[in-house]
Design a protein around this motif. Structure first.
Motif, PDB file in Angstrom:
ATOM      1  N   ALA A  25      40.989  43.638  26.028  1.00 46.70           N
ATOM      2  CA  ALA A  25      42.262  43.119  26.534  1.00 46.70           C
ATOM      3  C   ALA A  25      42.226  41.600  26.548  1.00 46.70           C
ATOM      4  O   ALA A  25      41.173  40.978  26.735  1.00 46.70           O
ATOM      5  CB  ALA A  25      42.533  43.647  27.933  1.00 46.70           C
ATOM      6  N   GLY A  63      55.827  50.601  30.270  1.00 47.87           N
ATOM      7  CA  GLY A  63      55.668  51.739  29.385  1.00 47.87           C
ATOM      8  C   GLY A  63      55.950  53.058  30.088  1.00 47.87           C
ATOM      9  O   GLY A  63      56.928  53.196  30.833  1.00 47.87           O
ATOM     10  N   SER A 296      50.062  56.473  34.019  1.00 50.14           N
ATOM     11  CA  SER A 296      49.633  55.363  33.175  1.00 50.14           C
ATOM     12  C   SER A 296      50.747  55.069  32.177  1.00 50.14           C
ATOM     13  O   SER A 296      51.689  55.855  32.028  1.00 50.14           O
ATOM     14  CB  SER A 296      48.331  55.709  32.445  1.00 50.14           C
ATOM     15  OG  SER A 296      48.465  56.933  31.753  1.00 50.14           O
ATOM     16  N   GLY A 298      51.783  52.822  28.309  1.00 55.21           N
ATOM     17  CA  GLY A 298      51.457  51.938  27.202  1.00 55.21           C
ATOM     18  C   GLY A 298      52.690  51.688  26.363  1.00 55.21           C
ATOM     19  O   GLY A 298      53.485  52.605  26.124  1.00 55.21           O
ATOM     20  N   TYR A 302      51.236  46.003  26.014  1.00 54.54           N
ATOM     21  CA  TYR A 302      50.974  46.149  27.447  1.00 54.54           C
ATOM     22  C   TYR A 302      50.448  47.545  27.801  1.00 54.54           C
ATOM     23  O   TYR A 302      50.863  48.545  27.221  1.00 54.54           O
ATOM     24  CB  TYR A 302      52.259  45.901  28.255  1.00 54.54           C
ATOM     25  CG  TYR A 302      52.780  44.496  28.099  1.00 54.54           C
ATOM     26  CD1 TYR A 302      52.390  43.475  28.968  1.00 54.54           C
ATOM     27  CD2 TYR A 302      53.639  44.167  27.049  1.00 54.54           C
ATOM     28  CE1 TYR A 302      52.846  42.178  28.799  1.00 54.54           C
ATOM     29  CE2 TYR A 302      54.104  42.876  26.872  1.00 54.54           C
ATOM     30  CZ  TYR A 302      53.701  41.881  27.751  1.00 54.54           C
ATOM     31  OH  TYR A 302      54.154  40.592  27.567  1.00 54.54           O
ATOM     32  N   GLY A 303      49.544  47.572  28.776  1.00 51.22           N
ATOM     33  CA  GLY A 303      49.068  48.822  29.357  1.00 51.22           C
ATOM     34  C   GLY A 303      49.184  48.756  30.870  1.00 51.22           C
ATOM     35  O   GLY A 303      49.083  47.676  31.466  1.00 51.22           O
ATOM     36  N   THR A 304      49.399  49.910  31.513  1.00 48.41           N
ATOM     37  CA  THR A 304      49.658  49.965  32.951  1.00 48.41           C
ATOM     38  C   THR A 304      49.006  51.189  33.569  1.00 48.41           C
ATOM     39  O   THR A 304      48.950  52.245  32.941  1.00 48.41           O
ATOM     40  CB  THR A 304      51.177  50.042  33.228  1.00 48.41           C
ATOM     41  OG1 THR A 304      51.825  48.909  32.671  1.00 48.41           O
ATOM     42  CG2 THR A 304      51.478  50.093  34.723  1.00 48.41           C
ATOM     43  N   SER A 319      47.822  45.974  35.283  1.00 45.11           N
ATOM     44  CA  SER A 319      48.468  45.727  33.992  1.00 45.11           C
ATOM     45  C   SER A 319      47.514  44.915  33.133  1.00 45.11           C
ATOM     46  O   SER A 319      46.827  44.028  33.639  1.00 45.11           O
ATOM     47  CB  SER A 319      49.774  44.953  34.182  1.00 45.11           C
ATOM     48  OG  SER A 319      50.268  44.474  32.937  1.00 45.11           O
ATOM     49  N   HIS A 322      47.294  43.957  25.674  1.00 40.36           N
ATOM     50  CA  HIS A 322      46.382  44.745  24.863  1.00 40.36           C
ATOM     51  C   HIS A 322      45.367  43.942  24.074  1.00 40.36           C
ATOM     52  O   HIS A 322      44.181  44.183  24.176  1.00 40.36           O
ATOM     53  CB  HIS A 322      47.163  45.634  23.900  1.00 40.36           C
ATOM     54  CG  HIS A 322      47.666  46.889  24.536  1.00 40.36           C
ATOM     55  ND1 HIS A 322      46.952  47.581  25.477  1.00 40.36           N
ATOM     56  CD2 HIS A 322      48.824  47.565  24.366  1.00 40.36           C
ATOM     57  CE1 HIS A 322      47.641  48.643  25.844  1.00 40.36           C
ATOM     58  NE2 HIS A 322      48.789  48.656  25.195  1.00 40.36           N
ATOM     59  N   ASP A 325      43.015  46.641  21.844  1.00 41.47           N
ATOM     60  CA  ASP A 325      43.326  47.600  22.896  1.00 41.47           C
ATOM     61  C   ASP A 325      42.097  48.316  23.447  1.00 41.47           C
ATOM     62  O   ASP A 325      41.379  48.984  22.699  1.00 41.47           O
ATOM     63  CB  ASP A 325      44.308  48.630  22.337  1.00 41.47           C
ATOM     64  CG  ASP A 325      44.772  49.642  23.372  1.00 41.47           C
ATOM     65  OD1 ASP A 325      44.454  49.470  24.553  1.00 41.47           O
ATOM     66  OD2 ASP A 325      45.459  50.591  22.970  1.00 41.47           O
ATOM     67  N   ASN A 328      42.675  54.338  26.685  1.00 36.65           N
ATOM     68  CA  ASN A 328      42.834  55.127  27.902  1.00 36.65           C
ATOM     69  C   ASN A 328      41.576  55.175  28.756  1.00 36.65           C
ATOM     70  O   ASN A 328      41.647  55.353  29.965  1.00 36.65           O
ATOM     71  CB  ASN A 328      43.259  56.556  27.543  1.00 36.65           C
ATOM     72  CG  ASN A 328      44.669  56.619  27.002  1.00 36.65           C
ATOM     73  OD1 ASN A 328      45.502  55.777  27.338  1.00 36.65           O
ATOM     74  ND2 ASN A 328      44.940  57.592  26.151  1.00 36.65           N
ATOM     75  N   ALA A 331      41.814  52.642  31.409  1.00 38.13           N
ATOM     76  CA  ALA A 331      42.713  53.009  32.497  1.00 38.13           C
ATOM     77  C   ALA A 331      42.012  53.902  33.505  1.00 38.13           C
ATOM     78  O   ALA A 331      42.093  53.686  34.721  1.00 38.13           O
ATOM     79  CB  ALA A 331      43.951  53.709  31.934  1.00 38.13           C
TER      80      ALA A 331
END
Length: 341
Positions: A25, A63, A296, A298, A302-304, A319, A322, A325, A328, A331
């Protein structure tokens, strides 16, 4: 473990933030709440050109963490007796789905409808994303990509996560409530919870306020994809928020402010074959034995994650942008490390 010192929690979230950056990230922000005490951590860069640091309260695209908001509105409409969970979709949206007489609202919420994932027809990685990035999409057109394909399985017999389900649910909200799904989310959730930094972007390509830039890795280079038309994600993943606002939401949800206890129980009860997915919420048990619910997310750049223990005493929202990336696994690692600190 509830009695762990704030210093232990601080170290855990700082380590989690650094690990996500170490896995690829460009930047990360984490908010942890333990028994009322708030801790935050950030790492990496908000902008790889300007070399600016990540802001703890920056906004981001959430996402698929949009899905619990859509599910909550649907369940509120159920509470108001405006529809039922086991209504066939054909009853409310006639002609939309070829199998609408056998696909129910509940199946859409829990991804057991068998509908084809529309994103399989329009890849969002590498050069492919450039084709769709700034286009406006109507949900009917995106659902049409899915209904042009056969069902993955007979409705109600298996589980397969598909964003198509939540596009249909957004259309269902509009049919039942008489206005767009985003207006219902704003009035029913954002406004009463004072989620003042959350928004439904529509076709707006920019993220308002302070935010980290989002990136995709293309042939070993980073491409800035912060600006995009989020109608591509719609009610399956378009919302913008902050860690503090998402924490307000998951706290209110588990605390019974948005749904009755029976409906919340429905929302958090997965079937044996749905891999922990219930009605718009993921459920999982951490290595330390704490069961958490949340979602979660995506979206390009961005990922959350946004999760809470069932009693609301342990919560984590994060948050990351990416870059290369981290995926998962990152996460799940954030949830486990912070919840179990």
């Amino acid at each position: 473990m509830i009695g762990r010192s704030p210093l232990v929690v601080d170290r855990a979230i700082e380590q989690a933030a650094q690990e996500i950056v170490g896995q690829g990230a460009t930047g990360v922000q984490i908010r942890s709440v333990r028994d009322g005490g708030v801790r935050t951590a950030s790492a990496g860069l908000a902008d790889v050109v300007a070399k600016s640091p990540v802001h703890d309260e920056g906004r981001f695209r959430i996402g698929s963490a949009t899905k619990p908001f859509v599910a909550t509105v649907l369940l509120q409409l159920v509470a108001e007796h405006r529809l039922r969970l086991d209504d066939p979709i054909e009853y409310h949206l006639p002609g939309l789905l070829p199998d609408g007489k056998t696909i129910t609202v509940r199946m859409l919420l829990q991804h057991t409808s068998g509908l084809y994932e529309y994103l399989r027809s329009m890849p969002l990685t590498n050069d492919d994303f450039a084709k769709y990035r700034f286009k406006h999409f109507e949900p009917e057109d995106l659902v049409g990509l899915a209904t042009a394909k056969p069902l993955d399985f007979r409705p109600g017999t298996a589980y397969s996560y598909a964003n198509t389900n939540y596009l249909v649910l957004g259309m269902l909200i509009e049919r039942i409530a008489g206005r767009p799904w985003g207006a219902e989310v704003t009035e029913r959730i954002f406004a009463p919870l004072r989620m003042d930094h959350s928004s439904v972007p529509g076709d707006r390509i920019r993220i308002p306020g302070k935010h980290a830039r989002g990136y995709q890795a293309v042939q070993r280079s980073l491409v800035d994809v912060t600006e995009m038309n989020p109608s591509l994600a719609g009610s399956a993943g378009a919302l913008i928020s902050t860690t503090a606002d998402l924490d307000k939401f998951i706290r209110a949800l588990v605390g019974g402010r948005l749904l009755s206890r029976p409906l919340l129980a429905e929302m958090t009860r997965p079937l044996p074959f749905t891999e922990g997915y219930a009605l718009g919420l993921e459920t999982r048990t951490t290595p330390c034995g704490v069961t958490v619910i949340g979602h979660s997310g995506g979206i390009p750049g961005y990922g959350t994650v946004a999760f809470t223990s069932l009693d609301g005493n342990r919560r984590v929202v994060a948050s990351w942008t990416h870059g290369h990336d981290p995926g998962n696994d990152a996460a799940r690692a954030v949830i486990d490390k912070v919840i179990c600190a």
